[in-house]
Structure formats: C-alpha cells, structure tokens
Design a protein around this motif. Structure first.
Motif, PDB file in Angstrom:
ATOM      1  N   LEU A 299       0.832  -1.201   0.000  1.00 37.30           N
ATOM      2  CA  LEU A 299       0.000   0.000   0.000  1.00 37.30           C
ATOM      3  C   LEU A 299       0.866   1.251   0.000  1.00 37.30           C
ATOM      4  N   THR A 300       0.571   2.142  -0.914  1.00 32.29           N
ATOM      5  CA  THR A 300       1.267   3.427  -0.952  1.00 32.29           C
ATOM      6  C   THR A 300       0.465   4.447  -0.155  1.00 32.29           C
ATOM      7  N   LEU A 301       1.089   4.996   0.876  1.00 36.00           N
ATOM      8  CA  LEU A 301       0.444   6.003   1.715  1.00 36.00           C
ATOM      9  C   LEU A 301       1.065   7.357   1.410  1.00 36.00           C
ATOM     10  N   PRO A 302       0.266   8.328   1.015  1.00 39.93           N
ATOM     11  CA  PRO A 302       0.813   9.610   0.550  1.00 39.93           C
ATOM     12  C   PRO A 302       1.598  10.385   1.595  1.00 39.93           C
ATOM     13  N   HIS A 303       1.276  10.180   2.888  1.00 37.74           N
ATOM     14  CA  HIS A 303       1.962  10.939   3.933  1.00 37.74           C
ATOM     15  C   HIS A 303       3.021  10.119   4.666  1.00 37.74           C
ATOM     16  N   LEU A 304       3.336   8.939   4.142  1.00 40.94           N
ATOM     17  CA  LEU A 304       4.314   8.078   4.808  1.00 40.94           C
ATOM     18  C   LEU A 304       5.730   8.593   4.583  1.00 40.94           C
ATOM     19  N   ALA A 305       6.459   8.812   5.671  1.00 40.85           N
ATOM     20  CA  ALA A 305       7.852   9.250   5.575  1.00 40.85           C
ATOM     21  C   ALA A 305       8.711   8.130   4.998  1.00 40.85           C
ATOM     22  N   SER A 306       9.755   8.511   4.281  1.00 41.39           N
ATOM     23  CA  SER A 306      10.619   7.517   3.640  1.00 41.39           C
ATOM     24  C   SER A 306      11.273   6.590   4.668  1.00 41.39           C
ATOM     25  N   GLU A 307      11.420   7.082   5.897  1.00 42.31           N
ATOM     26  CA  GLU A 307      12.018   6.244   6.950  1.00 42.31           C
ATOM     27  C   GLU A 307      11.155   5.015   7.251  1.00 42.31           C
ATOM     28  N   PHE A 308       9.869   5.060   6.916  1.00 39.52           N
ATOM     29  CA  PHE A 308       8.970   3.934   7.155  1.00 39.52           C
ATOM     30  C   PHE A 308       8.670   3.163   5.868  1.00 39.52           C
ATOM     31  N   ASN A 309       9.403   3.460   4.816  1.00 37.60           N
ATOM     32  CA  ASN A 309       9.217   2.726   3.570  1.00 37.60           C
ATOM     33  C   ASN A 309       9.538   1.242   3.796  1.00 37.60           C
ATOM     34  N   GLY A 310       8.621   0.362   3.442  1.00 39.61           N
ATOM     35  CA  GLY A 310       8.814  -1.069   3.662  1.00 39.61           C
ATOM     36  C   GLY A 310       8.316  -1.565   5.007  1.00 39.61           C
ATOM     37  N   TYR A 311       7.707  -0.697   5.782  1.00 39.72           N
ATOM     38  CA  TYR A 311       7.202  -1.073   7.104  1.00 39.72           C
ATOM     39  C   TYR A 311       6.119  -2.143   6.957  1.00 39.72           C
ATOM     40  N   ARG A 312       6.210  -3.189   7.809  1.00 38.76           N
ATOM     41  CA  ARG A 312       5.305  -4.336   7.688  1.00 38.76           C
ATOM     42  C   ARG A 312       4.325  -4.382   8.865  1.00 38.76           C
ATOM     43  N   ILE A 313       3.055  -4.325   8.522  1.00 40.00           N
ATOM     44  CA  ILE A 313       1.982  -4.481   9.516  1.00 40.00           C
ATOM     45  C   ILE A 313       1.246  -5.777   9.224  1.00 40.00           C
ATOM     46  N   VAL A 314       1.105  -6.607  10.231  1.00 38.99           N
ATOM     47  CA  VAL A 314       0.317  -7.836  10.090  1.00 38.99           C
ATOM     48  C   VAL A 314      -0.966  -7.679  10.885  1.00 38.99           C
ATOM     49  N   GLN A 315      -2.092  -7.848  10.208  1.00 39.79           N
ATOM     50  CA  GLN A 315      -3.405  -7.683  10.831  1.00 39.79           C
ATOM     51  C   GLN A 315      -4.085  -9.028  11.033  1.00 39.79           C
ATOM     52  N   ILE A 316      -4.614  -9.232  12.235  1.00 48.47           N
ATOM     53  CA  ILE A 316      -5.560 -10.314  12.488  1.00 48.47           C
ATOM     54  C   ILE A 316      -6.803  -9.696  13.112  1.00 48.47           C
ATOM     55  N   SER A 317      -7.923 -10.370  12.960  1.00 44.35           N
ATOM     56  CA  SER A 317      -9.160  -9.807  13.466  1.00 44.35           C
ATOM     57  C   SER A 317     -10.098 -10.921  13.888  1.00 44.35           C
ATOM     58  N   ASP A 318     -11.069 -10.569  14.735  1.00 45.55           N
ATOM     59  CA  ASP A 318     -12.159 -11.482  15.084  1.00 45.55           C
ATOM     60  C   ASP A 318     -11.646 -12.863  15.487  1.00 45.55           C
ATOM     61  N   ILE A 319     -10.803 -12.864  16.501  1.00 44.13           N
ATOM     62  CA  ILE A 319     -10.281 -14.127  17.034  1.00 44.13           C
ATOM     63  C   ILE A 319     -11.423 -14.987  17.572  1.00 44.13           C
ATOM     64  N   HIS A 320     -12.366 -14.371  18.243  1.00 44.93           N
ATOM     65  CA  HIS A 320     -13.543 -15.057  18.791  1.00 44.93           C
ATOM     66  C   HIS A 320     -13.144 -16.305  19.592  1.00 44.93           C
ATOM     67  N   ARG A 321     -12.378 -16.068  20.635  1.00 46.10           N
ATOM     68  CA  ARG A 321     -12.032 -17.175  21.533  1.00 46.10           C
ATOM     69  C   ARG A 321     -13.318 -17.797  22.071  1.00 46.10           C
ATOM     70  N   ASP A 322     -13.476 -19.095  21.802  1.00 43.40           N
ATOM     71  CA  ASP A 322     -14.652 -19.836  22.265  1.00 43.40           C
ATOM     72  C   ASP A 322     -14.304 -21.315  22.253  1.00 43.40           C
ATOM     73  N   GLN A 323     -15.301 -22.180  22.261  1.00 41.98           N
ATOM     74  CA  GLN A 323     -15.028 -23.612  22.299  1.00 41.98           C
ATOM     75  C   GLN A 323     -14.318 -24.077  21.033  1.00 41.98           C
ATOM     76  N   TRP A 324     -14.611 -23.436  19.901  1.00 39.11           N
ATOM     77  CA  TRP A 324     -13.926 -23.823  18.657  1.00 39.11           C
ATOM     78  C   TRP A 324     -12.530 -23.215  18.585  1.00 39.11           C
ATOM     79  N   MET A 325     -12.417 -21.919  18.868  1.00 46.66           N
ATOM     80  CA  MET A 325     -11.113 -21.249  18.837  1.00 46.66           C
ATOM     81  C   MET A 325     -10.381 -21.552  20.140  1.00 46.66           C
TER      82      MET A 325
END
Length: 286
Positions: A47-73
């Motif tokens: 993703l190209t972010l228009p306001h991202l400083a060059s110092e953060f070029n290549g920065y890696r974000i890993v997203q997880i969501s909706d873990i839903h800890r329960d009997q299955w998870m």
C-alpha cells in the motif's frame, strides 16, 4: 402398464437425483465445517500512503481480526495463528477487535498464553469489538496489558524513526457507541501518516470525511462467513454491510476489511476463508 413403467422410471430418477443432492450437501457442509475454517489465507498487500515518511518505507503491519475465543477457537488454534503471524516478521501487529465471543468471560484469561507470544519489532496494538463489550471488558483490557498489547482505546500510538513519525490510532467499538473520534483527532499529530484501527468497516465513511487518515483497518464482517461465490453475502452485520471484505478506497482514504480468523453462529465458513493480512507500506515518490 406404460404409465406404471413411466412412473417407476421417474421415481427412480428422482431418487437418484435426491441421493446425489444429499451427497453434495453433505460434502459442502463437511468442507465448511472442517476444511475452510482451518484453511487460513495469508494475504500480502503493498500500500502506498501519501503521507508516509521515507524512513517507514517497507514497514510491515500484520493484521488479524475477530479471534472469537470460544469452544472452537481453542488456545491451541490461537497459538497456531500467532505462530503464523510471527513467521511474517512484522514490525507491528494490529488486532481489530472481537477477541472473545460474547458471554464467555471465563475464557478471557486463556488469551494471554498466545498473545504474549507475538513478537513484532515494535508493538502489538488492538481495538475492542462489539463481542468484547458483551463480556467482561475490564478483564479483556487487563489481559491485553499483561500480554504486552497496547489497547488503542480512542487514542494514538506514535512510532518514531529519527525525526519521522507514523501514527497508529484506534477507536473503541462503534456499534456499541464507544467510539470517540473527537478524542483521537485531538491527540493526532499534524505530521506523519496516520492509520486508524476500527472494528466496524463502515465507520470508514466517517473517518474518511476527516481527511486525517491514510488507511483504516477493520474486521467485524467475517467476509460474510457463509456465502455463495460471485455474489454479495446474504447476511452481514450492522456496520459491516457496505465494506464487508478486502480493499476499498473511501474518499482519499484506503480501507481494508479483514475476514477474521474465528467464527460465530454455526461455526461454518464457505467462500470466506479465515485471513491473516500483511501490509507492506510504501512512501509516495517525491
């Protein structure tokens, strides 16, 4: 006599079709119950972010969501997910809500053994979802803190590389009326790219209107969880009906809706595989 033979052949043909139909339905249910919920897609986006400083070029974000800890998870399943996240060598891990399925406060402490094993270079950050607020919210916040996870409760977490900054903001759950975007905007520095975590993706209409955020990361919808191919999911939750899966552009802001790793309801997934998303951030050429 001819009519009897015709009726006999027709009934045999109908029985054969019904048998094949039953077998097909059984195979689909087996796939949706056993295979797809465990078939995690690891999706990479640049993703190209228009306001991202060059110092953060290549920065890696890993997203997880909706873990839903329960009997299955189970804790075992969650630890496998954490292992997959760590394999991506993230700079930052973003968790976009619904850590525990509603009305299961007894399972909240079991999040800690898995979450504390996350190893991003900088930090793990999280926002809460509607299911979290239908639990013991204080206990969830306590476990996040004990696990080294920063709770972005209507606040901003700022990363720094030399003189350059990257702002990671978060609003509390929108559907439960806990969001305070006004407080976030008061804290948001005027410089640097800004990424917003919001559990419900349809909040993007509001956040994009501020023109303060380059990217919003959300979850909530599970991608429909059970759907037919090539058509819009038949059932979607409130605040997850418009931007229910994948990448969007809302105004000048990018939005990504993660399909989540857990489930609710029947605990089936069909054409909505669980997902771990890797974002590599790119600064705009000067």
């Amino acid at each position: 006599m001819r009519n009897r033979k015709w009726l006999l052949k027709a009934s045999q043909l109908i029985f054969q079709y019904l048998r094949w139909l039953f077998l097909l339905i059984f195979c689909i249910l087996l796939y949706a119950k056993v295979i797809e919920p465990n078939w995690i897609e690891i999706k990479s986006l640049q993703l190209t972010l228009p306001h991202l400083a060059s110092e953060f070029n290549g920065y890696r974000i890993v997203q997880i969501s909706d873990i839903h800890r329960d009997q299955w998870m189970t804790t075992r399943r969650l630890k496998r997910i954490v292992h997959l996240v760590n394999q991506q060598h993230p700079d930052l891990v973003a968790i976009t809500g619904d850590l525990v399925t509603r009305n299961l406060p007894r399972l909240i402490p079991s999040l800690k053994p898995a979450l504390e094993q996350l190893t991003p270079r900088d930090r793990t950050v999280a926002v809460l979802g509607n299911h979290d607020h239908e639990n013991d919210t204080k206990a969830i916040i306590k476990i996040l803190k004990q696990s080294g996870v920063f709770d972005l409760d209507n606040t901003v977490y700022t990363l720094q590389r030399g003189n350059a900054i990257l702002n990671i903001a978060g609003v509390d759950d929108v559907g439960m009326g806990k969001d305070r975007l006004d407080l976030v905007l008061q804290q948001l520095p005027p410089q640097g790219a800004a990424i917003l975590l919001a559990h419900e993706p349809d909040f993007a209409t509001t956040s994009a209107a501020t023109a303060k955020f380059d990217l919003q990361l959300s979850g909530h919808s599970h991608g429909g969880q059970i759907r037919l191919p090539f058509i819009r999911p038949l059932i979607l939750p409130p605040w997850g009906e418009k931007y229910y899966s994948g990448e969007y552009e809302v105004g000048k802001m990018l939005l990504y809706t993660n399909r989540g790793v857990g489930m609710t309801g029947l605990h089936l997934r069909l054409f909505a595989r669980p997902e771990i998303t890797i974002f590599t951030l790119v600064s705009s050429p000067q």
